[in-house]
Design a protein around this motif. Structure first.
Motif, PDB file in Angstrom:
ATOM      1  N   SER A  73       0.826  -1.210   0.000  1.00  0.00           N
ATOM      2  CA  SER A  73       0.000   0.000   0.000  1.00  0.00           C
ATOM      3  C   SER A  73       0.859   1.259   0.000  1.00  0.00           C
ATOM      4  CB  SER A  73      -0.925   0.006   1.217  1.00  0.00           C
ATOM      5  OG  SER A  73      -1.806  -1.100   1.188  1.00  0.00           O
ATOM      6  N   SER A 236      -4.192  14.431   0.157  1.00  0.00           N
ATOM      7  CA  SER A 236      -4.828  13.407   0.986  1.00  0.00           C
ATOM      8  C   SER A 236      -6.161  13.905   1.535  1.00  0.00           C
ATOM      9  CB  SER A 236      -3.907  13.022   2.148  1.00  0.00           C
ATOM     10  OG  SER A 236      -3.633  14.148   2.974  1.00  0.00           O
ATOM     11  N   GLN A 239      -9.132  12.837  -0.660  1.00  0.00           N
ATOM     12  CA  GLN A 239      -9.304  11.387  -0.802  1.00  0.00           C
ATOM     13  C   GLN A 239      -8.481  10.778  -1.936  1.00  0.00           C
ATOM     14  OE1 GLN A 239     -13.476  10.444  -0.961  1.00  0.00           O
ATOM     15  NE2 GLN A 239     -13.958  11.550   0.925  1.00  0.00           N
ATOM     16  N   THR A 241      -5.323   8.783  -2.817  1.00  0.00           N
ATOM     17  CA  THR A 241      -4.467   7.896  -2.033  1.00  0.00           C
ATOM     18  C   THR A 241      -3.021   8.022  -2.494  1.00  0.00           C
ATOM     19  OG1 THR A 241      -6.340   6.362  -1.876  1.00  0.00           O
ATOM     20  CG2 THR A 241      -4.211   5.548  -1.154  1.00  0.00           C
ATOM     21  N   ARG A 245      -1.498   9.586   2.604  1.00  0.00           N
ATOM     22  CA  ARG A 245      -2.792   8.972   2.915  1.00  0.00           C
ATOM     23  C   ARG A 245      -2.661   7.461   3.067  1.00  0.00           C
ATOM     24  NH1 ARG A 245      -7.996  10.613   2.871  1.00  0.00           N
ATOM     25  NH2 ARG A 245      -9.608   9.022   2.573  1.00  0.00           N
ATOM     26  N   ALA A 246      -1.850   6.832   2.201  1.00  0.00           N
ATOM     27  CA  ALA A 246      -1.650   5.390   2.316  1.00  0.00           C
ATOM     28  C   ALA A 246      -0.979   5.047   3.639  1.00  0.00           C
ATOM     29  CB  ALA A 246      -0.806   4.890   1.144  1.00  0.00           C
ATOM     30  N   SER A 248      -1.064   6.890   6.395  1.00  0.00           N
ATOM     31  CA  SER A 248      -1.992   7.192   7.484  1.00  0.00           C
ATOM     32  C   SER A 248      -3.039   6.104   7.641  1.00  0.00           C
ATOM     33  CB  SER A 248      -2.663   8.545   7.229  1.00  0.00           C
ATOM     34  OG  SER A 248      -1.707   9.577   7.155  1.00  0.00           O
ATOM     35  N   ASN A 249      -3.497   5.555   6.505  1.00  0.00           N
ATOM     36  CA  ASN A 249      -4.491   4.478   6.583  1.00  0.00           C
ATOM     37  C   ASN A 249      -3.922   3.255   7.305  1.00  0.00           C
ATOM     38  OD1 ASN A 249      -6.335   6.047   5.197  1.00  0.00           O
ATOM     39  ND2 ASN A 249      -5.872   5.133   3.196  1.00  0.00           N
ATOM     40  N   ILE A 250      -2.682   2.909   6.995  1.00  0.00           N
ATOM     41  CA  ILE A 250      -2.056   1.777   7.676  1.00  0.00           C
ATOM     42  C   ILE A 250      -1.831   2.089   9.146  1.00  0.00           C
ATOM     43  CG2 ILE A 250       0.007   0.332   7.771  1.00  0.00           C
ATOM     44  CD1 ILE A 250       0.311   0.704   4.771  1.00  0.00           C
ATOM     45  N   SER A 252      -3.523   4.098  11.144  1.00  0.00           N
ATOM     46  CA  SER A 252      -4.756   4.114  11.936  1.00  0.00           C
ATOM     47  C   SER A 252      -5.310   2.721  12.185  1.00  0.00           C
ATOM     48  CB  SER A 252      -5.808   4.970  11.223  1.00  0.00           C
ATOM     49  OG  SER A 252      -6.089   4.441   9.930  1.00  0.00           O
ATOM     50  N   THR A 253      -5.108   1.808  11.234  1.00  0.00           N
ATOM     51  CA  THR A 253      -5.625   0.441  11.410  1.00  0.00           C
ATOM     52  C   THR A 253      -4.672  -0.441  12.222  1.00  0.00           C
ATOM     53  OG1 THR A 253      -4.656  -0.182   9.272  1.00  0.00           O
ATOM     54  CG2 THR A 253      -6.959   0.516   9.279  1.00  0.00           C
TER      55      THR A 253
END
Length: 316
Positions: A73, A236, A239, A241, A245-246, A248-250, A252-253
């Motif tokens: 990602s 980012s 929206q 990616t 953003r990529a 940050s998505n990793i 946060s999860t």
């Protein structure tokens, strides 16, 4: 009696007596001690060590940084960052040349439109411009160009299109001023000579003025592209990616927010370093006609230093 001045090792007189029969005294060269250099070096080293120690004691899981550095990602986001940066810069360069020529035109209408474009996009933050383009479907339900094109705005203003327009139009305003400065750096006699040869204004601009102006345009353009690589992180918010953003998505999860910020920072540093090298050699290419001799490249300086070191070792 003439005073003897110490001019370094090269000024050392030959062995043997002088004209009056007195032997020369050997000159002992004493190097100047630069205490300030040592003090500043120690201070900088202490501060750097303190900074490294502080981060080593922080609650950062450095193993996660290494594990996620080549996450698929993250690599995909890195590719999107490069794509949006290159396309936005290309759009900005085309618009910059167009509006720079319009700004220098004798036509008051085109000159005013160019000034208005530059004034607006340089005067508003790029983040606000991105949000305006992203919110455009709230104002216009359809994009209607008559028989040419018609579609719903929400389908046209994709995250990529929003990012391209937001970054590209903003960059075009800055590039217009850079190109204008480059064009004005070319002597007017060049244009007058071209017109005397029968060239039109467009031919003169394309064949004579712009090639010479590139020497002035290239360095700040390279800086603008380096800045574009970092400014692309703002998309980012719409929206798209990209790298930030990529990451940050990793983060946060996986519960590794700060670690993923470090991952993004490492890749931004890598990108800017690679493109900075390209900028350096591109500037050298366009400086060939303005300098009698180009300064040595880092590799050439390194080779020269190694050769000097080898000659010194052989002399010993």
């Amino acid at each position: 009696m003439t005073d003897k001045i110490d001019k370094g090792p090269a000024a050392t007189p030959p062995a043997g007596p002088d004209a009056s029969g007195n032997p020369y005294e050997a000159i002992k060269a004493i190097p100047v001690r630069h205490y300030g250099r040592w003090i500043s070096a120690v201070v900088v080293a202490v501060l750097l060590g303190w900074l490294i120690y502080a981060f080593s004691q922080g609650k950062v899981i450095w193993a996660t940084v290494g594990d996620k550095l080549f996450d698929p990602s993250v690599i995909a986001g890195l590719g999107n960052t490069v794509i949006i940066s290159i396309t936005s810069m290309a759009l900005g360069l085309v618009l910059g040349i167009l509006f720079a020529v319009m700004r220098l035109s004798n036509n008051p209408v085109t000159s005013f439109v160019s000034w208005l474009y530059i004034w607006f996009f340089r005067g508003t933050p790029v983040y606000v411009q991105l949000l305006v383009w992203f919110s455009l479907p709230l104002i216009f339900q359809y994009i209607n160009l008559g028989p040419i094109y018609k579609n719903e705005t929400v389908d046209v203003m994709t995250p990529f299109m929003v990012a391209l327009l937001g970054l590209g139009l903003n960059e075009g305003a800055y590039m217009a001023e850079i190109v204008r400065a480059g064009i004005q750096s070319v002597d007017e006699g060049q244009s007058e000579a071209s017109h005397a040869l029968g060239m039109t204004r467009t031919q003169t601009m394309r064949r004579v003025v712009l090639p010479q102006a590139m020497r002035v345009i290239i360095p700040p353009t390279g800086n603008e592209f380096i800045n574009m690589l970092k400014t692309s992180s703002l998309v980012s918010a719409v929206q798209y990616t990209e790298l930030l953003r990529a990451s940050s998505n990793i983060g946060s999860t996986a519960g590794a927010v700060i670690e993923m910020y470090f991952v993004a920072s490492i890749w931004y540093l890598a990108l800017t370093s690679v493109f900075s090298v390209g900028q350096y050699y591109l500037e050298r290419r366009y400086a060939r006609g303005s300098l009698r001799s180009l300064p040595p490249t880092p590799l050439q300086r390194l080779k020269a230093n190694l050769n000097m070191f080898r000659r010194t070792e052989v002399a010993k």
